[in-house]
Design a protein around this motif. Sequence first.
Motif, short mmCIF file in Angstrom:
data_model
loop_
_atom_site.label_atom_id
_atom_site.label_comp_id
_atom_site.label_asym_id
_atom_site.label_seq_id
_atom_site.Cartn_x
_atom_site.Cartn_y
_atom_site.Cartn_z
N SER A 106 61.24 54.59 37.53
CA SER A 106 62.43 54.19 37.99
C SER A 106 63.10 53.28 36.81
CB SER A 106 62.29 52.95 39.22
OG SER A 106 61.37 52.07 38.72
N ASP A 107 62.40 53.29 35.67
CA ASP A 107 62.90 52.59 34.32
C ASP A 107 63.84 53.73 33.90
OD1 ASP A 107 59.95 52.60 32.31
OD2 ASP A 107 61.05 54.24 33.19
N PHE A 108 63.62 55.09 34.48
CA PHE A 108 64.59 56.02 33.90
C PHE A 108 66.05 55.93 34.08
CE2 PHE A 108 65.15 60.22 32.01
CZ PHE A 108 65.89 60.72 32.92
N ASP A 109 66.64 54.90 33.15
CA ASP A 109 67.90 54.79 33.35
C ASP A 109 68.99 55.20 32.41
OD1 ASP A 109 68.00 51.30 32.44
OD2 ASP A 109 67.12 53.13 31.45
N ILE A 110 68.78 56.42 31.57
CA ILE A 110 69.57 56.75 30.49
C ILE A 110 70.79 56.81 31.14
CG2 ILE A 110 69.55 57.78 28.37
CD1 ILE A 110 67.32 59.45 29.29
N LYS A 111 71.98 56.67 30.62
CA LYS A 111 73.25 57.11 31.23
C LYS A 111 73.89 58.00 30.17
CE LYS A 111 73.50 53.14 34.13
NZ LYS A 111 72.25 52.32 33.37
N ASN A 112 73.33 58.71 29.48
CA ASN A 112 73.97 59.61 28.40
C ASN A 112 74.79 60.53 28.93
OD1 ASN A 112 72.51 58.34 26.63
ND2 ASN A 112 71.28 60.17 26.01
N LYS A 113 75.74 60.60 28.27
CA LYS A 113 76.82 61.62 28.60
C LYS A 113 76.83 62.65 27.34
CE LYS A 113 81.61 62.34 30.32
NZ LYS A 113 82.48 61.63 30.73
N VAL A 123 70.81 50.33 7.84
CA VAL A 123 70.25 49.38 8.76
C VAL A 123 71.15 49.62 10.05
CG1 VAL A 123 70.08 46.80 9.33
CG2 VAL A 123 69.38 47.95 7.13
N ILE A 124 70.49 49.44 11.06
CA ILE A 124 71.34 49.63 12.59
C ILE A 124 70.84 48.74 13.62
CG2 ILE A 124 70.12 51.74 13.63
CD1 ILE A 124 73.09 52.33 14.40
N SER A 125 71.43 47.65 14.15
CA SER A 125 71.02 47.02 15.18
C SER A 125 70.57 47.91 16.57
CB SER A 125 72.18 46.12 15.71
OG SER A 125 73.11 46.80 16.38
N SER A 126 69.68 47.27 17.29
CA SER A 126 69.16 48.19 18.48
C SER A 126 70.48 48.40 19.47
CB SER A 126 68.08 47.42 19.22
OG SER A 126 68.43 46.13 19.77
N ALA A 127 71.30 47.14 19.51
CA ALA A 127 72.56 47.41 20.32
C ALA A 127 73.35 48.59 19.81
CB ALA A 127 73.20 46.24 20.33
N ASP A 128 73.50 48.72 18.81
CA ASP A 128 74.52 49.76 18.04
C ASP A 128 73.75 51.21 18.21
OD1 ASP A 128 76.50 48.02 17.32
OD2 ASP A 128 75.96 48.11 15.25
N LEU A 129 72.44 51.35 17.75
CA LEU A 129 71.76 52.56 18.19
C LEU A 129 71.76 53.06 19.31
CD1 LEU A 129 70.01 55.06 16.97
CD2 LEU A 129 67.97 53.64 17.08
N ALA A 130 71.45 52.06 20.33
CA ALA A 130 71.38 52.31 21.68
C ALA A 130 72.74 52.70 22.16
CB ALA A 130 71.07 50.87 22.61
N TYR A 186 75.18 54.11 20.36
CA TYR A 186 75.48 55.33 19.67
C TYR A 186 74.82 56.66 20.55
CZ TYR A 186 76.64 58.18 15.55
OH TYR A 186 77.13 59.33 14.93
N THR A 187 73.71 56.20 21.28
CA THR A 187 73.00 57.20 21.96
C THR A 187 73.32 57.15 23.45
OG1 THR A 187 71.05 56.74 20.20
CG2 THR A 187 70.59 58.18 21.95
N ASN A 188 74.12 56.21 23.89
CA ASN A 188 74.40 56.09 25.13
C ASN A 188 73.26 55.46 26.18
OD1 ASN A 188 76.49 57.85 24.12
ND2 ASN A 188 77.53 57.05 25.86
N VAL A 189 72.44 54.89 25.68
CA VAL A 189 71.49 54.28 26.38
C VAL A 189 71.69 52.62 26.49
CG1 VAL A 189 69.77 56.17 25.96
CG2 VAL A 189 69.37 53.99 24.85
N ASN A 190 70.86 51.96 27.47
CA ASN A 190 70.94 50.48 27.12
C ASN A 190 70.08 49.88 26.22
OD1 ASN A 190 68.74 49.40 28.38
ND2 ASN A 190 69.65 50.22 30.40
N PRO A 191 70.19 49.00 25.51
CA PRO A 191 69.30 48.38 24.41
C PRO A 191 68.04 48.16 24.87
CG PRO A 191 71.68 47.54 24.36
CD PRO A 191 71.55 48.18 25.66
N LEU A 228 69.70 58.89 14.30
CA LEU A 228 69.10 58.37 12.93
C LEU A 228 69.49 59.10 11.88
CD1 LEU A 228 65.96 56.62 14.24
CD2 LEU A 228 68.08 55.51 13.42
N GLN A 229 69.28 60.43 11.89
CA GLN A 229 69.46 61.13 10.92
C GLN A 229 71.13 61.31 10.73
OE1 GLN A 229 67.76 65.11 12.64
NE2 GLN A 229 66.20 65.04 10.62
N ARG A 230 71.80 61.39 11.71
CA ARG A 230 73.35 61.38 11.47
C ARG A 230 73.55 60.16 10.60
NH1 ARG A 230 75.44 63.15 17.16
NH2 ARG A 230 74.81 65.29 17.25
#
Lengths: 242, 242
Positions: free
Chosen positions: A221-228, B31-38, B40-45, B21-23
Amino acid sequence: MYNNKIPRATILRLSMYYRNLQRLLRKGINVISSADLAHYTNVNPAQLRKDLSYFGKFGVRGVGYKVDQLAMSIQGILGLSKQWQMVLIGANQIGQALLQYGQFEKRGYNFVSIFDFDDASIGRTIGGIPVRPITILEDTIKKSGIELGVIAMSNEKAQDAANMLVKAGIKGILNFSFGRIDVPDNIDIRNVDFAIFLDTMTYAISQRNETKNYKISEITSDFDIKNKFDVPLTSMPLPCAV
Amino acid sequence: MYNNKIPRATILRLSMYYRNLQRLLRKGINVISSADLAHYTNVNPAQLRKDLSYFGKFGVRGVGYKVDQLAMSIQGILGLSKQWQMVLIGANQIGQALLQYGQFEKRGYNFVSIFDFDDASIGRTIGGIPVRPITILEDTIKKSGIELGVIAMSNEKAQDAANMLVKAGIKGILNFSFGRIDVPDNIDIRNVDFAIFLDTMTYAISQRNETKNYKISEITSDFDIKNKFDVPLTSMPLPCAV
């Protein structure tokens, strides 16, 4: 009335059941048990029954499902009772391959127009459809009510293509370019990346090669990606690595 | 040593982080914060941190990740530190599009041989690679240590192609044919179906069109498909309908 909590994965499995039901029909099989349909789709029977239960009562206990009826029901649920019109942007190698893919039409997805930015492509015909200048895209879509766009452009032009599709009122985009495409929230977009697809495979192979002492668990249930955006085109779920 | 329960979805997200990351590296961002990488990938941190935590400690609290270091770590996890050799079976439209796709090589996936059943194709060159008769497939793979096969054949020949790949000792197959292909359990196979991909999109669009009173929930722990065959190539996860 549908239950108001449909797992995303259920929709994906519905599509798989539907494809297999169509195959059964082609083989002349009219009735199938939930156990057999589940086996054929490589899910467990309880999952199949649960997936269908979101949408009503199907099948007869001890008998199974009427293949044609269940196929038609799922067709309706997935919005496939209608024919969908698609435009292709990009008369290139990938675009041509998609036009000749042959599986879209069988499922009710019909390419009706091809557009390209490149003057050199304009006027050519692919699969009987003439390639037209991108400048008339908006007008064409607005007049015809086309709802889906397929982008087969290079990175640089892909966002431009998406912007034009959005402006023209398209509802969904299947994106075969590699760059990140931004669209408004009300537009559905699916990004295709074959390389990410391979990544999950090589991960599994690497693990097996190294016989590491761990396995991939079920999705929890931790599968919570919301990527679009930037989401891979992949088998779902991934086979376990050993 | 890795934790012995890695969610499948984590592997998929690792691939997405890696691509992003390659991009970032190409843009000169170090250097990138976890918030920014998250973001950028549309997941939560929290998800990003949890995904990485399966494989060790990464990043510095309050600073973030060194982009090149994290990319290299994920590269190693995914088995991408090495170059992978691939054979293509099918010198057709789709095969040609894949050869010219351009993204495989960037990620370490290299087509080294092309095979076809059709004598008419033998001897042609695609992307600088000659098309060779399928009869020498097994020998070629065994001699070269090629580990991945890509099938771009029609249904009828796809199972034959898969059998030959398996017999030759291939480890993973990316299948662009539409039929069901059976392979032994120790072979990884990913099946590509663009139509199923569209199904999930039209479902979402249909729901929105009809403004039905429900939404797709998060994937929950009942997500227990174990499909290896007939699985769709799809965005993962699916964007919610409305």
